[in-house]
Design a protein around this motif. Structure first.
Motif, PDB file in Angstrom:
ATOM      1  N   THR A  27      -4.401   8.747   8.372  1.00  0.00           N
ATOM      2  CA  THR A  27      -5.536   9.436   8.984  1.00  0.00           C
ATOM      3  C   THR A  27      -6.802   8.597   8.906  1.00  0.00           C
ATOM      4  O   THR A  27      -7.550   8.471   9.897  1.00  0.00           O
ATOM      5  N   MET A  28      -7.055   8.011   7.750  1.00  0.00           N
ATOM      6  CA  MET A  28      -8.242   7.169   7.599  1.00  0.00           C
ATOM      7  C   MET A  28      -8.155   5.929   8.487  1.00  0.00           C
ATOM      8  O   MET A  28      -9.156   5.510   9.079  1.00  0.00           O
ATOM      9  N   PHE A  29      -6.966   5.355   8.600  1.00  0.00           N
ATOM     10  CA  PHE A  29      -6.795   4.210   9.492  1.00  0.00           C
ATOM     11  C   PHE A  29      -7.150   4.584  10.932  1.00  0.00           C
ATOM     12  O   PHE A  29      -7.833   3.828  11.638  1.00  0.00           O
TER      13      PHE A  29
ATOM     14  N   ALA B 206       0.829  -1.210   0.000  1.00  0.00           N
ATOM     15  CA  ALA B 206       0.000   0.000   0.000  1.00  0.00           C
ATOM     16  C   ALA B 206       0.860   1.255   0.000  1.00  0.00           C
ATOM     17  O   ALA B 206       0.529   2.253  -0.657  1.00  0.00           O
ATOM     18  N   VAL B 207       1.972   1.222   0.719  1.00  0.00           N
ATOM     19  CA  VAL B 207       2.887   2.365   0.729  1.00  0.00           C
ATOM     20  C   VAL B 207       3.453   2.606  -0.669  1.00  0.00           C
ATOM     21  O   VAL B 207       3.556   3.744  -1.136  1.00  0.00           O
ATOM     22  N   LEU B 208       3.821   1.529  -1.361  1.00  0.00           N
ATOM     23  CA  LEU B 208       4.486   1.646  -2.655  1.00  0.00           C
ATOM     24  C   LEU B 208       3.537   2.037  -3.780  1.00  0.00           C
ATOM     25  O   LEU B 208       3.977   2.251  -4.909  1.00  0.00           O
TER      26      LEU B 208
ATOM     27  N   ARG C  32       3.451  12.135  -0.093  1.00  0.00           N
ATOM     28  CA  ARG C  32       3.212  12.243   1.345  1.00  0.00           C
ATOM     29  C   ARG C  32       1.744  12.496   1.641  1.00  0.00           C
ATOM     30  O   ARG C  32       1.221  12.030   2.661  1.00  0.00           O
ATOM     31  N   ALA C  33       1.088  13.227   0.767  1.00  0.00           N
ATOM     32  CA  ALA C  33      -0.339  13.497   0.964  1.00  0.00           C
ATOM     33  C   ALA C  33      -1.121  12.184   0.961  1.00  0.00           C
ATOM     34  O   ALA C  33      -1.996  11.968   1.805  1.00  0.00           O
ATOM     35  N   TYR C  34      -0.800  11.308   0.007  1.00  0.00           N
ATOM     36  CA  TYR C  34      -1.464   9.997  -0.038  1.00  0.00           C
ATOM     37  C   TYR C  34      -1.195   9.205   1.231  1.00  0.00           C
ATOM     38  O   TYR C  34      -2.113   8.642   1.843  1.00  0.00           O
TER      39      TYR C  34
END
Length: 418
Positions: free
Chosen positions: A391-393, A376-378, A383-385
């Motif tokens: 934040t959603m987590f 998911a990071v990749l 940084r916004a993503y």
């Protein structure tokens, strides 16, 4: 006033950038530690806020403190294991149906906590909490090391952030075995990725005594072994021009030994329940008590699909879910995880589809898919993503704790388990 506010924003941005540069100068283990404990602090605040609204429940008076609030649900079962061990006779009702009992809970976590209690004089609830917190911290560090084998330091650290803030990650600081199991799972995967197969054997032994993940882990090892056997022998004999595999005969022997050990240990706890009770189905009978009916592979997923989506779409829903999950494993960001981590995710999800009864506890059982956090990071270097995902987590973590951890009686009695 408007000018002062306008000037405040750049000042905050500069302060945040300065703090970011300072953190980047820390050693990796301190960065991962800071991420993990910051996440646990946020989770603690959510727990405390939820506890203020907790009404009467089966365990505690209304509005319990933080420490008592996190020691409910299955945490009480681990305390019972420490106090009284496992029953030699399965408890049954008047009709002979097996009732809920301690055999559903694997022994390593309560054994460690019981040892700590005897050594220090702490009450079992405190020992269980300490073991869970330390194991979660250790898991975050090992996850970072594992992710560094697949990504740059910044991406690996973001992977730890996704892991530590996942909506059900609050379970890492409560007296459940998840944090200990994840520490051992991450360590076992790291050793497999490094091809240190013999060193992985004792880790896999402990992993199989922590939670029921031995079957999918052994399946993953078997598939990895078959792949390397084909690379070394099959491709050459097929005459397709592929080069000989990178595993020597010694590597293959060590991997075979690890696979055999994993397969044997996957059956160790059900065998222990059989030996202690005299009932070959002692473990499976106990596990199925919580679902209310006998174990039938695959069927619960279709039953749940019909309940949620109706008789037609409900039968298609599990098939579509499996197809989408399989397709996700071939997306470019996920492919960067490598064969071993992708095979683990496939085998573990396959295990859930075959044996799990979908319910609210399913969310908690998704944590062993943590390698997908790096995938998911990749997806994006933005940084916004990445901050949006974190934040959603955290927002979904509020939902999980308030909806599932806090107890509120349903109209028919009981509550949804976390």
């Amino acid at each position: 006033m408007a000018r002062r506010r306008a000037g405040l924003v750049p000042s905050l941005q500069a302060l945040a950038a300065q703090a970011g540069r300072a953190v980047q100068g820390w050693p990796w283990w301190l960065q991962a530690t800071a991420v993990y404990f910051a996440a646990r602090l946020v989770s603690a605040c959510i727990f405390m806020a939820a506890a203020l609204h907790q009404g009467p429940n089966p365990w505690l008076p209304a509005k319990p403190d933080y420490w008592n609030f996190i020691n409910i649900w299955d945490a009480r079962w681990y305390g019972q294991v420490i106090a009284g061990g496992y029953p030699s006779v399965l408890p049954t009702d008047a009709a002979g149906n097996v009732q809920e009992n301690a055999w559903a809970f694997y022994p390593l976590f309560p054994a460690l906590a019981g040892g700590l209690s005897r050594l220090t004089g702490l009450v079992p609830a405190a020992s269980l909490t300490i073991i869970a917190m330390l194991a979660g911290w250790g898991a975050a560090l090992v996850v970072y090391i594992l992710f560094r084998h697949k990504a740059a330091p910044a991406s690996a650290l973001w992977g730890v952030a996704f892991f530590a803030t996942f909506p059900v990650s609050a379970i890492l600081q409560v007296p459940y075995a998840e944090s200990l199991s994840l520490l051992l799972l991450a360590a076992a995967l790291l050793l497999v990725v490094r091809r240190q197969y013999l060193w992985a054997i004792p880790v896999v032994v402990l992993l199989c005594l922590s939670r029921p993940v031995g079957v999918p882990f052994a399946a993953m090892l078997g598939l990895v072994l078959l792949r390397h056997l084909w690379e070394r022998f099959g491709a050459r004999q097929a005459g397709n021009g592929q080069r000989e595999g990178t595993h020597s005969n010694g590597d293959l022997a060590a991997l075979a030994a690890l696979t055999a050990a994993g397969g044997a240990m996957a059956l160790a706890w059900p065998a222990a329940a059989w030996a202690a009770t005299g009932d070959i189905q002692a473990y499976t009978k106990t596990e199925t008590v919580w679902r209310g009916h006998d174990l039938v592979p695959f069927k619960p997923w279709f039953d749940t699909g019909v309940d949620l989506f109706g008789p037609v779409l409900g039968l298609l829903a599990p098939v579509v879910f499996v197809a989408l999950f399989g397709a996700m494993l071939f997306l470019p960001p996920v492919r960067q995880l490598g064969v071993e981590l992708r095979l683990w995710c496939a085998c573990y999800m396959g295990y859930l589809v075959v044996f799990l009864h979908p319910q609210t506890s399913t969310f908690r059982m998704l944590l062993p898919l943590f390698p997908l956090a790096l995938g998911a990071v990749l997806v994006s270097g933005s940084r916004a993503y990445r901050w949006t995902v974190v934040t959603m987590f955290l927002l979904l973590q509020i939902v999980w704790i308030v909806w599932l951890w806090a107890w509120a009686q349903l109209p028919g009695g009981g509550d949804y388990p976390p």
